[in-house]
Design a protein around this motif. Structure first.
Motif, mmCIF file in Angstrom:
data_model
loop_
_atom_site.group_PDB
_atom_site.id
_atom_site.type_symbol
_atom_site.label_atom_id
_atom_site.label_comp_id
_atom_site.label_asym_id
_atom_site.label_seq_id
_atom_site.Cartn_x
_atom_site.Cartn_y
_atom_site.Cartn_z
ATOM 1 N N ASP A 166 71.150 69.719 29.968
ATOM 2 C CA ASP A 166 71.502 69.301 28.615
ATOM 3 C C ASP A 166 72.427 68.087 28.684
ATOM 4 O O ASP A 166 72.655 67.528 29.762
ATOM 5 N N ARG A 167 72.976 67.671 27.559
ATOM 6 C CA ARG A 167 73.814 66.473 27.544
ATOM 7 C C ARG A 167 75.142 66.670 28.267
ATOM 8 O O ARG A 167 75.854 65.709 28.550
ATOM 9 N N ASP A 168 75.493 67.923 28.569
ATOM 10 C CA ASP A 168 76.722 68.210 29.327
ATOM 11 C C ASP A 168 76.438 68.422 30.808
ATOM 12 O O ASP A 168 77.293 68.926 31.538
ATOM 13 N N ASP A 248 62.522 63.727 18.161
ATOM 14 C CA ASP A 248 62.659 62.596 19.087
ATOM 15 C C ASP A 248 64.115 62.305 19.440
ATOM 16 O O ASP A 248 64.448 61.208 19.887
ATOM 17 N N LYS A 249 64.966 63.293 19.269
ATOM 18 C CA LYS A 249 66.370 63.149 19.633
ATOM 19 C C LYS A 249 66.553 63.552 21.095
ATOM 20 O O LYS A 249 66.041 64.574 21.541
ATOM 21 N N ILE A 250 67.305 62.744 21.829
ATOM 22 C CA ILE A 250 67.548 63.035 23.244
ATOM 23 C C ILE A 250 68.467 64.244 23.363
ATOM 24 O O ILE A 250 69.579 64.255 22.832
ATOM 25 N N ILE A 251 67.998 65.269 24.056
ATOM 26 C CA ILE A 251 68.793 66.488 24.213
ATOM 27 C C ILE A 251 69.131 66.777 25.676
ATOM 28 O O ILE A 251 69.762 67.785 25.986
ATOM 29 N N GLY A 252 68.712 65.889 26.560
ATOM 30 C CA GLY A 252 69.005 66.086 27.974
ATOM 31 C C GLY A 252 68.033 65.305 28.839
ATOM 32 O O GLY A 252 67.480 64.287 28.418
ATOM 33 N N GLY A 253 67.829 65.801 30.043
ATOM 34 C CA GLY A 253 66.927 65.123 30.971
ATOM 35 C C GLY A 253 66.164 66.116 31.815
ATOM 36 O O GLY A 253 66.546 67.283 31.941
#
Length: 275
Positions: A166-168, A248-253
């Motif tokens: 996730d973004r963290d 289409d929102k970035i929520i991680g990688g």
């Protein structure tokens, strides 16, 4: 890896004998999920691994002696063919991506690397091509958070390690191959920050997944070393992409990685053999 018995010219017979003598390397090749093909200077297939059979649907007997372009029917079979480039220039071509046709005429994306094959005199007598089907990984990257339960079976069937963050930077999924490669179970990995799991030299500086999240651009075939659970240094090839939700929102990688240790071992054996 089976070698074709064929009435070659003197040069080709020499290549056959040299490959046959490398029996340990042949056994190693057939343990790889990747396809491995040896091609002579006339573009004829002279060996075809079990991984190549699995990916293409062709058997060894069906392809041996044929022109590689007649088997793979790729959009890169002309002058841009990586095998031709390796044979003509002596250069190694890494992680080219294009499409081939399987035996049942399915068009699949593959990632290809090729390197020149030399005899004891240092003369280029062909090329070795390593390729893998990346269709599953591409599909997973697009769909990983949609219908998660259905995709878990696909995730766990992929030979490459796959994990998402996730973004963290907390690990949110960790497939079976990731467990096997790292020695860390998904239960231990989930919820931890990825650098606590992989302990790579690039985790704090130069992380490919961090670059992707910063630039929005995917990275393919980036080679790094990670530490396994047993503190063993392991070479891996890494590819990364953004993870987005339905809006289409970035929520991680998402990062896929594969163990390069067997390929590195094979490369060293071939170097020792022909140096």
């Amino acid at each position: 890896m089976k070698i074709w018995g064929y009435n070659w010219t003197k040069e080709k017979r020499g290549m056959e004998e040299e490959i046959k003598e490398t029996t340990e390397a042949e056994d190693l090749i057939d343990t790889l999920a990747d396809g491995v093909v040896a091609i002579d200077k006339e573009s004829r297939i002279i060996s075809f691994s079990e991984g190549a059979e699995h990916i293409t649907g062709f058997t060894l007997d069906e392809v041996i002696g044929k022109q590689c372009a007649d088997v793979f029917e790729s959009d890169m079979c002309g002058e841009d063919c990586p095998v031709k480039i390796s044979i003509n220039s002596g250069e190694i071509v890494s992680n080219w991506q294009f499409h081939i046709l399987t035996k049942d005429k399915r068009r699949i994306p593959i990632a290809v690397s090729s390197s020149p094959f030399k005899n004891a005199k240092g003369e280029i007598i062909g090329a070795i091509q390593i390729f893998r089907n990346v269709a599953e990984v591409k599909f997973l990257t697009q769909e990983v958070f949609q219908e998660k339960n259905k995709l878990q079976a696909i995730l766990d069937s992929i030979a490459d390690g796959v994990f998402t963050v996730d973004r963290d930077w907390k690990v949110t999924s960790f497939n079976k191959s990731a467990e096997k490669i790292t020695g860390t179970s998904s239960e231990k990995a989930l919820g931890k920050r990825c650098f606590e799991v992989f302990k790579s030299s690039v985790c704090q500086k130069g992380c490919p997944l961090q670059k992707t999240l910063k630039t929005g651009k995917p990275i393919s075939g980036y080679e790094i070393e990670i530490l396994t659970k047993g503190n063993q240094r392991l070479p891996v090839s890494v590819s990364t992409a953004l993870l987005k939700d339905k809006e289409d929102k970035i929520i991680g990688g998402v990062e896929t990685f594969r163990d390069l240790s067997k390929i590195k071992q094979l490369t060293e054996e071939l170097k020792e053999r022909y140096s």
